[in-house]
Design a protein around this motif. Structure first.
Motif, mmCIF file in Angstrom:
data_model
loop_
_atom_site.group_PDB
_atom_site.id
_atom_site.type_symbol
_atom_site.label_atom_id
_atom_site.label_comp_id
_atom_site.label_asym_id
_atom_site.label_seq_id
_atom_site.Cartn_x
_atom_site.Cartn_y
_atom_site.Cartn_z
ATOM 1 N N GLY A 133 1.023 -1.137 0.002
ATOM 2 C CA GLY A 133 0.084 -0.002 0.189
ATOM 3 C C GLY A 133 0.932 1.315 -0.075
ATOM 4 N N ASP A 134 2.196 1.149 0.263
ATOM 5 C CA ASP A 134 2.899 2.273 0.164
ATOM 6 C C ASP A 134 3.506 2.620 -1.048
ATOM 7 N N LEU A 135 3.569 1.717 -1.823
ATOM 8 C CA LEU A 135 3.883 1.505 -3.143
ATOM 9 C C LEU A 135 2.725 2.494 -4.329
ATOM 10 N N PRO A 136 3.132 2.881 -5.559
ATOM 11 C CA PRO A 136 1.956 3.449 -6.288
ATOM 12 C C PRO A 136 1.092 2.316 -6.886
ATOM 13 N N ALA A 137 -0.072 2.527 -6.897
ATOM 14 C CA ALA A 137 -1.111 1.686 -7.384
ATOM 15 C C ALA A 137 -1.053 1.247 -8.826
ATOM 16 N N ASN A 138 -1.289 0.105 -9.343
ATOM 17 C CA ASN A 138 -1.366 -0.169 -10.882
ATOM 18 C C ASN A 138 -2.252 0.739 -11.461
ATOM 19 N N PRO A 139 -1.847 1.455 -12.539
ATOM 20 C CA PRO A 139 -3.014 2.135 -13.427
ATOM 21 C C PRO A 139 -4.092 1.270 -13.819
ATOM 22 N N ALA A 140 -5.502 1.897 -13.747
ATOM 23 C CA ALA A 140 -6.527 1.447 -14.021
ATOM 24 C C ALA A 140 -7.352 2.498 -14.875
ATOM 25 N N PRO A 141 -7.684 2.222 -16.196
ATOM 26 C CA PRO A 141 -7.517 1.121 -17.028
ATOM 27 C C PRO A 141 -5.837 0.733 -17.168
ATOM 28 N N TYR A 142 -5.513 -0.415 -17.631
ATOM 29 C CA TYR A 142 -4.196 -0.810 -17.966
ATOM 30 C C TYR A 142 -3.605 -0.086 -18.767
ATOM 31 N N ASN A 143 -2.130 0.267 -18.312
ATOM 32 C CA ASN A 143 -1.459 1.161 -19.364
ATOM 33 C C ASN A 143 -0.002 0.306 -19.630
ATOM 34 N N GLU A 144 0.023 0.034 -20.902
ATOM 35 C CA GLU A 144 1.170 -0.836 -21.320
ATOM 36 C C GLU A 144 2.593 -0.119 -21.098
ATOM 37 N N ASN A 145 2.531 1.328 -21.252
ATOM 38 C CA ASN A 145 3.907 2.041 -20.806
ATOM 39 C C ASN A 145 3.983 2.179 -19.479
ATOM 40 N N ARG A 158 15.170 4.945 -9.256
ATOM 41 C CA ARG A 158 13.865 4.765 -8.507
ATOM 42 C C ARG A 158 12.793 4.223 -8.916
ATOM 43 N N GLU A 159 12.539 4.516 -10.208
ATOM 44 C CA GLU A 159 11.409 3.895 -11.046
ATOM 45 C C GLU A 159 11.667 2.324 -11.502
ATOM 46 N N SER A 160 13.211 2.102 -11.561
ATOM 47 C CA SER A 160 13.423 0.564 -11.789
ATOM 48 C C SER A 160 13.411 -0.156 -10.355
ATOM 49 N N GLU A 161 13.715 0.539 -9.353
ATOM 50 C CA GLU A 161 13.758 0.022 -7.854
ATOM 51 C C GLU A 161 12.418 -0.237 -7.606
ATOM 52 N N CYS A 162 11.452 0.721 -8.076
ATOM 53 C CA CYS A 162 9.880 0.439 -7.659
ATOM 54 C C CYS A 162 9.402 -0.642 -8.368
ATOM 55 N N SER A 163 9.580 -0.892 -9.474
ATOM 56 C CA SER A 163 9.199 -2.103 -10.188
ATOM 57 C C SER A 163 9.819 -3.288 -9.640
ATOM 58 N N THR A 164 11.007 -3.334 -9.408
ATOM 59 C CA THR A 164 11.583 -4.414 -8.609
ATOM 60 C C THR A 164 11.124 -4.931 -7.403
ATOM 61 N N LEU A 165 10.879 -3.625 -6.485
ATOM 62 C CA LEU A 165 10.141 -3.870 -5.240
ATOM 63 C C LEU A 165 8.856 -4.600 -5.409
ATOM 64 N N LYS A 166 8.131 -4.337 -6.436
ATOM 65 C CA LYS A 166 6.665 -4.800 -6.731
ATOM 66 C C LYS A 166 6.804 -6.186 -6.932
#
Length: 354
Positions: A133-145, A158-166
């Motif tokens: 819940g501390d990380l950004p929520a997945n976009p709705a609707p889905y965003n392939e980018n 930090r963008e790459s770290e966020c993706s890895t952490l998810k």
């Protein structure tokens, strides 16, 4: 009809004798009561009996209170031992060599939260879950980018770290257990206390702010002077972790006592190690299993191989300094507790075969 002569001389003589007996003073030999001496003796005897009973009641209350404190303290020791066993049981890497434990403690002792004069006993790395819940929520609707929402929130590393952490949903934390002698002027009552020091990866997960001094041992950065689990070092200044007291009323062994070694010195390493130049620390120590491979060293069979497959944690309590009891040091020491833990982590372990 019959009648009685009320004025009969015999009647008056009988009444007179009866009245005389009622009104006559009692002879001294027939008087009832206590003399002053008898009263004083009775008071003294009664006081002795009452004092003895009060002393007995007070002693019974002291014994009851002491037994209650002993029971509560032993329960605290059991809970602390169970907590440490559960904590290290989830570890991915345990420092089994006493020299490694000392080195890791030296790396982080610059932290202002590090207790001065404490002795490190148990050090390991474990994966702690991250609150998604501390990380950004997945976009709705889905965003392939930007499928995980990290690009919109962060940029660069930090963008790459966020993706890895998810994906991982966890991060490594360094945990060290220490024993520290209590100061008589402090708030702690027992001879010593156990402290849990933790250095997590993030000080703020929502902003992906990394804790000062932390370096991820699972990531090898060729551009930084970092290290893996075995040779981990602090980076970017003194660390800023956190320290909390796990339990109080831990025993401190008398200086005249001998060091207690592990059950099998060929199979286990003792932390802290036996040092005959210092007072023995037998109240809180760990026996880390070395391995199952047998090798010949100096003509003797010695077990070598992968480290920290299992641990034996030893803990002893003491209520000697508890204000609720006036017990002596000999009767205030609690029975030693022991728990063997199988470490679930597999880092730097190996399976032997024929």
């Amino acid at each position: 009809m019959m009648s009685h002569e009320v004025s009969s001389p015999m009647f008056f003589k009988s009444a007179k004798r009866h009245l005389h007996r009622l009104c006559a003073p009692t002879p001294p030999s027939q008087q009832c009561g206590f003399t002053l001496i008898e009263l004083l003796v009775s008071i003294i005897v009664g006081a002795i009996i009452v004092s003895s009973m009060l002393f007995l009641v007070l002693e019974l209350l002291k014994v009851s209170k002491r037994e209650e404190v002993l029971t509560i303290t032993q329960q605290d020791m059991r809970r602390a031992l169970a907590y440490m066993a559960s904590d290290v049981g989830e570890a991915d890497y345990v420092y089994a060599d006493p020299a490694q434990v000392t080195r890791i403690a030296t790396e982080v002792e610059g932290d202002p939260r590090w207790p001065a004069g404490a002795t490190p006993v148990l050090a390991f790395w474990r994966l702690d879950p991250i609150d998604m819940g501390d990380l950004p929520a997945n976009p709705a609707p889905y965003n392939e980018n930007d499928p995980d929402g990290c690009i919109a929130e962060f940029d660069g590393d930090r963008e790459s770290e966020c993706s890895t952490l998810k994906i991982r949903q966890s991060a490594y934390s360094l945990v060290i257990y220490l024993i520290a002698e209590n100061d008589e002027t402090g708030i702690w009552e027992g001879p010593a206390r156990i402290i849990r020091y933790e250095l997590p990866k993030y000080s703020d997960v929502e902003e992906l702010l990394q804790t000062v001094g932390y370096d991820d041992p699972s990531i090898d950065n060729p551009n930084a002077d970092d290290g893996s689990f075995a040779d981990w070092v602090v980076i970017n200044g003194p660390p800023e972790g956190n320290a909390q007291v796990l339990t109080d009323h831990v025993d401190l062994t008398d200086a005249a006592a001998d060091w207690v070694d592990c059950p099998d010195v060929g199979a286990y390493l003792r932390v802290p190690e036996i040092d005959n130049t210092q007072d023995p620390l037998n109240s809180f120590y760990v026996c880390a299993r070395i391995g199952d491979d047998i090798d010949q060293i100096d003509g003797q069979d010695v077990r070598v191989g992968s480290l920290s497959q299992s641990l034996i944690i030893n803990l002893t309590g003491n209520i000697e300094q508890s204000p609720a009891t006036a017990a002596s040091s000999e009767s205030s020491k609690l029975p030693a507790l022991q728990s063997e833990v199988l470490v679930r982590g597999v880092i730097e372990k190996r399976v032997t075969g024929d």
